[in-house]
Design an enzyme around this catalytic site. Structure first.
Site, PDB file in Angstrom:
ATOM      1  N   GLU A  37       0.865  -1.165   0.000  1.00 19.20           N
ATOM      2  CA  GLU A  37       0.000   0.000   0.000  1.00 19.20           C
ATOM      3  C   GLU A  37       0.911   1.227   0.000  1.00 19.20           C
ATOM      4  OE1 GLU A  37      -2.319   0.902   3.490  1.00 19.20           O
ATOM      5  OE2 GLU A  37      -3.645   2.253   2.371  1.00 19.20           O
ATOM      6  N   ARG A 263       5.904 -12.737   9.209  1.00 21.20           N
ATOM      7  CA  ARG A 263       6.562 -11.474   8.920  1.00 21.20           C
ATOM      8  C   ARG A 263       7.875 -11.415   9.683  1.00 21.20           C
ATOM      9  NH1 ARG A 263       2.562  -7.304   9.998  1.00 21.20           N
ATOM     10  NH2 ARG A 263       4.170  -6.007   9.053  1.00 21.20           N
ATOM     11  N   LYS A 273       4.473  -0.254  10.402  1.00 25.62           N
ATOM     12  CA  LYS A 273       4.311   0.970   9.626  1.00 25.62           C
ATOM     13  C   LYS A 273       3.935   2.144  10.532  1.00 25.62           C
ATOM     14  CE  LYS A 273       3.164   0.630   5.173  1.00 25.62           C
ATOM     15  NZ  LYS A 273       2.335   0.310   4.009  1.00 25.62           N
TER      16      LYS A 273
END
Length: 560
Positions: A37, A263, A273
């Site tokens: 994104e 992850r 983020k």
RNA sequence: UGGGGGAUCGUCUAGUGGUAGGACACAAGAUUCUGGAUCUUGCUACCGAGGUUCGAAUCCUUGUCCCCCAGCCA
């Protein structure tokens, strides 16, 4: 890409692909995608995913698309799109002509939604966010069906088209999938497909006031692109049934399959983020490309190499275990690569003046110094030498500790690439006691070899000629956080106050004066350094410490 | 608490009924005009308890711990 002869990596995802290829599941095709994104810079965790997705495509002769997952205009921007593209290219991967945007599918997605409504599988819901939460139930209690659930298809179609037309206020309605409010998986309790949000989109402008949700958009975008293996992180495991549900309702034939892996976490840094954004916006670091940041842009500016990051990604592997990878492994990969490629040079970070009393005033000479002691093919450069030198302050001790191999009273030491010198006396500031300069004697016979009389000189220190040295600024970077796992909400309390140390009075050997921006060097006996992309100027170099050399001595010294 | 995942050296990761391997880290030595690099050697692990089997990290039972999910974020 890397030219190593290491066997192709193997992991559970590649096992699945091998099995799919064996059974002909996707007609033997392998198509992956990397779907960021564009609302932030990509970091080392994304780099792991980039290496995985593009690496698989290369390995299996398939393709990997780059897709901007831009379904929520808030926070998304062209700046991030561009940074993501440049970071992926820099990492060494190529999406060729396959750059896509979820926002390019808005019309197709709208049509998909329309069909679902027509099929009685989606409805317009008028619950407020608070009501929606209540109606959703809890882990232990089933949800309650929304009043909108029983709306007629005609009314749903009408409402949905008016949602698109902008007739309703933000949040007044949502489009929801009609699945199962009693599902034990909360994701399946009539998830929202569209919300009304009057936010300008960086690509579609104000064309849309409704935007699709991730769960609705993602799998269908994959299907539209013919993705076979949709690789994502573990937190989407709960969403897989929903991913499959949308795709099964709308896509005939071969469908993409979602596969989840763990992850990456790296010690002494943060990779969420939200936290990265906070570090940047609240000024704890100097932007996304601050060399302390775990962003690709930060690592690049720091001086890390693409190969080092790719090797790191290969070294950590791919699995489903929660992990906290030692930051030392990344540093090891960086050293490993730089040791092969970086030219050697000498620079003194904390200078101490040395006068060679027996070396004639006004005289100077040049030494031919190898750029890489193990690689003669990397050539050499001329390094000037004269009566007054600078050495590293920590390379002299008035009262040397045990096993100290450097300069000290009564001791001799080799000047790297030059003569053996002997300490004679020192000059101190009478008030502060600070050592101002050393006076030494240079042994002219030792230019090309050890002392003729067989004296053992085992210490070697680096130096620069004062007259010829280039003043330099050196920025020493250290880990951003003081604890291995700064995962808590109080993570800012653990910022390492010494993560950046700026040294202004450094001296570099002549050849470093014109160091090209971005060029990487090994400052012998100290570490690897990179001429800063932005701030380094010809004649006024600024160096970032990429990573220090392994330092066995500091460990020995620390033990006592 | 319902559901979904996961537990192997200090860390990451192989293993899929037959000698628990690799990398990083660590330790010792050799070598070295970088206390770097290189080389040699060593080191430490199957979450617990039962069971099946000639043989279990792997299969079964049971327990424990960790992670994810109740955004109109992704």
């Amino acid at each position: 890409m890397t030219e190593t002869n290491t066997p192709p990596p193997t992991d559970f995802i590649r096992d699945i692909i091998d099995e799919d290829n064996r059974t002909g599941r996707h007609d033997g095709r392998v198509a992956t995608r990397f779907p960021p994104e564009p609302n932030g810079y990509i970091h080392i965790g994304h780099a792991k995913s980039v290496c995985l997705n593009f690496g698989i495509a290369v390995q299996y002769g398939g393709t990997c698309n780059l897709r901007m997952d831009d379904t929520d205009p808030e926070g998304e921007s062209l700046e991030f799109v561009e940074s993501i593209m440049s970071d992926i290219r820099w990492l060494g991967f190529d999406w060729e002509d396959r750059l896509f945007y979820a926002s390019d599918y808005f019309e197709a997605l709208y049509d998909f939604a329309w069909r679902l409504i027509e099929d009685g599988k989606a409805y317009v819901c008028n619950l407020t966010p608070d009501e929606m939460r209540e109606y959703r139930g809890s882990f232990t209690e089933p949800g309650t069906e929304s009043p909108g659930r029983s709306r007629s298809i005609e009314e749903n179609l009408d409402l949905f088209s008016r949602m698109r037309a902008g007739e309703f206020a933000d949040g007044a309605y949502t489009l929801r999938a009609k699945i199962d409010m009693a599902s034990p998986n909360i994701v399946m309790r009539d998830p929202i497909m569209y919300r009304i949000k009057r936010a300008p989109h960086y690509r579609t402008g104000d064309e849309w006031v409704i935007y699709p949700m991730y769960d609705f958009a993602h799998g269908l975008s994959d299907a539209l692109e013919g993705i076979t293996h949709s690789i994502c992180t573990l937190e989407f495991e709960n969403n897989r049934p929903l991913y499959d549900w949308f795709v099964e309702q709308l896509i005939p034939g071969d469908r993409p399959q979602q596969i989840e892996f763990a992850r990456l976490n790296v010690s002494y840094t943060v990779l969420s983020k939200r936290r990265l954004i906070e570090l940047v916006t609240r000024g704890f670091v100097n932007g996304w490309d601050d060399p302390r940041m775990p962003t690709v842009a930060g690592m690049r500016r720091r001086g890390y190499t693409p190969a080092a990051i790719r090797n790191f990604a290969a070294a950590i592997g791919v699995a489903k275990n929660d992990n906290l990878v030692d930051a030392g492994l990344l540093e090891s990969c960086v050293r490993d690569d730089l040791n092969e490629t970086a030219h050697r040079a000498m620079a003194v970070l904390r200078p101490l003046k040395v006068v060679l009393d027996n070396y004639p005033e006004g005289r100077s000479e040049e030494f031919d110094c190898a750029n890489h002691p193990q690689k003669p093919e990397l050539g050499s450069r001329r390094v000037p030498f004269s009566r007054i030198l600078y050495i590293e302050r920590e390379d002299f001790e008035e009262i040397p500790p045990k096993k100290y191999k450097r300069l000290a009273p009564g001791k001799e030491v080799r000047l790297r690439n030059a003569y053996v010198i002997r300490f004679d006396r020192l000059v101190k500031d009478e008030k502060t006691g600070e050592i101002l300069e050393l006076h030494c004697t240079c042994d002219p016979e030792t230019r090309n070899g050890p002392p003729a009389d067989g004296r053992k000189v085992d210490g070697v220190i680096h130096w620069v000629s004062a007259e010829h040295a280039v003043p330099a600024e050196v920025r020493l970077y250290d880990r951003l956080f003081g604890i291995p796992d700064p995962a808590g909400e109080d993570y800012l309390d653990h910022l390492n106050p010494d993560s950046l140390q700026v040294l202004k009075g450094c001296f570099a050997e002549r050849s470093l004066g014109e160091a090209a921006a971005g060029s990487r060097w090994q400052f012998e006996r100290i570490g690897y350094f990179c001429a800063d992309e932005k701030d380094s100027l010809p004649g006024k170099p600024v160096f970032n410490r990429i990573v220090p050399l392994r330092d066995t001595w500091s460990k020995i010294a620390a033990r006592k």
